[in-house]
Design an enzyme around this catalytic site. Structure first.
Site, PDB file in Angstrom:
ATOM      1  N   ARG B  33     -43.442  87.910 -58.565  1.00 16.18           N
ATOM      2  CA  ARG B  33     -43.484  89.368 -58.446  1.00 16.18           C
ATOM      3  C   ARG B  33     -44.252  89.942 -59.637  1.00 16.18           C
ATOM      4  NH1 ARG B  33     -41.015  90.452 -62.674  1.00 16.18           N
ATOM      5  NH2 ARG B  33     -41.514  92.643 -62.457  1.00 16.18           N
ATOM      6  N   GLY B  34     -44.478  91.255 -59.575  1.00 13.57           N
ATOM      7  CA  GLY B  34     -45.225  91.910 -60.643  1.00 13.57           C
ATOM      8  C   GLY B  34     -46.662  92.049 -60.182  1.00 13.57           C
ATOM      9  N   ALA B  35     -47.179  93.269 -60.255  1.00 12.75           N
ATOM     10  CA  ALA B  35     -48.475  93.539 -59.641  1.00 12.75           C
ATOM     11  C   ALA B  35     -49.585  92.591 -60.102  1.00 12.75           C
ATOM     12  CB  ALA B  35     -48.853  95.009 -59.860  1.00 12.75           C
ATOM     13  N   ARG B  75     -46.475  91.834 -48.946  1.00 14.04           N
ATOM     14  CA  ARG B  75     -45.799  93.041 -49.459  1.00 14.04           C
ATOM     15  C   ARG B  75     -46.827  94.176 -49.445  1.00 14.04           C
ATOM     16  NH1 ARG B  75     -42.802  92.492 -54.909  1.00 14.04           N
ATOM     17  NH2 ARG B  75     -41.695  94.318 -54.128  1.00 14.04           N
ATOM     18  N   GLN B 181     -34.219  93.838 -62.619  1.00 15.65           N
ATOM     19  CA  GLN B 181     -35.339  93.167 -63.277  1.00 15.65           C
ATOM     20  C   GLN B 181     -35.521  93.630 -64.717  1.00 15.65           C
ATOM     21  OE1 GLN B 181     -37.593  94.258 -59.960  1.00 15.65           O
ATOM     22  NE2 GLN B 181     -37.615  92.224 -59.042  1.00 15.65           N
ATOM     23  N   ASP B 222     -47.724  99.432 -59.688  1.00 17.59           N
ATOM     24  CA  ASP B 222     -48.003  98.563 -58.547  1.00 17.59           C
ATOM     25  C   ASP B 222     -49.245  99.023 -57.788  1.00 17.59           C
ATOM     26  OD1 ASP B 222     -44.950  98.324 -59.121  1.00 17.59           O
ATOM     27  OD2 ASP B 222     -45.601  96.477 -58.152  1.00 17.59           O
ATOM     28  N   ASN B 232     -44.795 102.799 -58.760  1.00 20.04           N
ATOM     29  CA  ASN B 232     -44.185 101.765 -59.597  1.00 20.04           C
ATOM     30  C   ASN B 232     -42.749 101.607 -59.119  1.00 20.04           C
ATOM     31  OD1 ASN B 232     -44.325  99.871 -61.815  1.00 20.04           O
ATOM     32  ND2 ASN B 232     -43.081 101.286 -63.015  1.00 20.04           N
ATOM     33  N   LYS B 233     -42.044 100.661 -59.703  1.00 18.82           N
ATOM     34  CA  LYS B 233     -40.652 100.368 -59.343  1.00 18.82           C
ATOM     35  C   LYS B 233     -39.830 101.641 -59.172  1.00 18.82           C
ATOM     36  CE  LYS B 233     -38.942  97.467 -58.836  1.00 18.82           C
ATOM     37  NZ  LYS B 233     -38.181  96.348 -58.227  1.00 18.82           N
TER      38      LYS B 233
END
Lengths: 320, 320
Positions: B33-35, B75, B181, B222, B232-233
């Site tokens: 995960r993580g852009a 995703r 996270q 993201d 973003n998150k």
């Protein structure tokens, strides 16, 4: 016997309190929680002390006073706990003929506070619905429901009245970390009441305001200072700022026993610090404030059983 | 082999991806995960597809193109995933003499993207530290660290550079529900880096701003639309509103591969919906947006490897 709220909604378990120490532990563990219910618990604690007290007047008075101080100090933020203890102790200051009479009076005052809180919730619900006007989507925070009040609920009392008048009312339920009293308790009570609701993370609330699907926020309170600054479950201040940014009203619903005329502003409210282990199981350094203070400027109305108050607030003369 | 981020920090477990389907599942499970890291994973996915592809040019091209579409669609929000896939497919469009050469080139492009992201993070860190100026307390959200980027981190890269220049720097780490996270990954990375930090619930952040102990917020992204609106998150928008209310700057740190010049505003960004079961184990109705969009007006600066951008943003010509 207390309903243990830490294991709801998956387990319905009662917790027996024989000694004052049992009740203090139950309060600190949050097995019994919610500001108005803590008022009832405070008075019940004094009655419980009287049951274990010596059977002569002076001994009873001294023992009960000492134990009452322990109950009042079990948690620092909700003023109702101290208020309930003081109501009961006030009864001890009036003349009584026997220790049996004193015990009976303490039982009666605890039961009266319980009945009064239930009655207050019903009036608060009606007052709150009037303060809100027409709405379709409400949001609350934590649990200010029947579980928190021994009755109909404060914020949830308002929601119950609005729901009874608003077909299709929908309630957003932030889960309310760290102890998930939104997703565990409020969602459970709304389901029981047949009110449509959706659980979201605390993080997800702001985006819902931006989406335009929150018409108003209704929260309870743990202590309201004389100027209207309101201590409530951690995260309420975040919702207040976000609601303000989007022009959405936030109202506080609480019995007048939650108003503390002796605390002039929110700066004087002690915020309970809870264990870091509630926040992180991984041993990281953590800080865990149980409450925050929302300044009066962000509170559109304070609803009590006496009516609907609007800014500027002056609650110095409010008495239950 | 991928490090499975779903079980950190208590368990260090690798997850083997043999087929494209394994990688797609790992991306959807957030094991990877993580852009920026998703950009690397996108290119790696195309290379993985080429390894299972038929051994003749037309068959390989067709198979890889089909599988690449599956990877890109794993995703929806982070644009880097699609970007990484497109970088790799671009390599297939250049002439190659044999399937072996094609496979080698796809491996090389994936490895180059990984190297480039690491190099970009280092520059982003330096640029971000300049954008921030002197600070003592930072806050971030979720994890935009080495785990999210395959390198030094974007938001956490900025924090690392600031920490190296600021004795006593302290970082607030919101736990970042629903998947924690922040408390799982960011706290872990900060501890490894020896940077002082404190985990708090997402609910507790607003009160810290009011207390005056947050000088700036640094987050990753993201997807950044051409006008600077930033996905973003989930919870980033809440922090942005709260920071704005308190006059505290929020900056976005991301590689230019996170900018999507083809999406003009945040309204065009698809927000991934994740399972309700991540939010409530009690079967209540729940909504679980994985991301939110912070409007450009609440972003004080966007920091990429190219430098520091300030409002009004026009990112239509940004290219990695």
């Amino acid at each position: 016997m207390l309903l243990d709220q830490t294991v709801l909604p998956t387990t319905v378990r009662e917790r027996r309190c024989v000694e004052v120490a049992d009740l203090v532990q139950a309060i600190q563990d949050l097995a019994v929680r919610g500001a108005p219910l803590l008022g009832v618990a405070g008075a019940m604690g004094v009655w419980l002390a009287a049951q274990s007290a010596p059977d002569h007047p002076q001994g009873l008075r001294q023992y009960v006073t000492e134990q009452a101080a322990r109950v009042a100090a079990a948690r620092p933020t909700a003023v109702n706990l101290r208020w309930g203890v003081e109501q009961a102790l006030g009864e001890l200051d009036r003349p009584w003929a026997s220790v049996a009479e004193a015990r009976g009076r303490l039982q009666a005052v605890a039961e009266r506070i319980h009945r009064d809180e239930v009655a207050r919730c019903l009036i608060i619900g009606t007052n709150g619905a009037e303060a809100l006007g027409p709405v379709r989507h409400l949001m609350t925070q934590c649990n200010a429901g029947g579980l928190a009040t021994g009755g109909y609920g404060t914020a949830l009392g308002v929601i119950r009245v609005v729901a009874s008048r608003t077909p299709g009312l929908h309630v957003w339920v932030p889960e309310t970390r760290p102890l998930l009293q939104g997703s565990r308790l409020t969602a459970f009570e709304l389901a029981e009441a047949g009110i449509a609701h959706t659980v979201v993370t605390d993080n997800a609330c702001a985006a819902l305001f931006r989406e335009g699907v929150v018409d108003a926020v209704v929260v309870g309170a743990d202590r309201i200072a004389a100027n209207g600054d309101t201590a409530n479950k951690i995260g309420t201040y975040a919702l207040a700022v976000i609601a303000h940014h989007h022009g959405v009203p936030l109202i506080v619903a609480a019995p007048s026993s939650t108003v503390d005329p002796d605390t002039s502003t929110g700066a004087g409210i002690i915020i309970e610090q809870r264990p870091a282990s509630e926040v992180t199981p991984y041993g990281s350094p953590a800080r865990n404030d149980a409450f925050d203070v929302t300044p009066a400027a962000l509170v559109r109305a304070i609803v009590t059983e006496h009516g609907v108050l609007r800014a500027p607030y002056d609650l110095r003369s409010v008495r239950p």
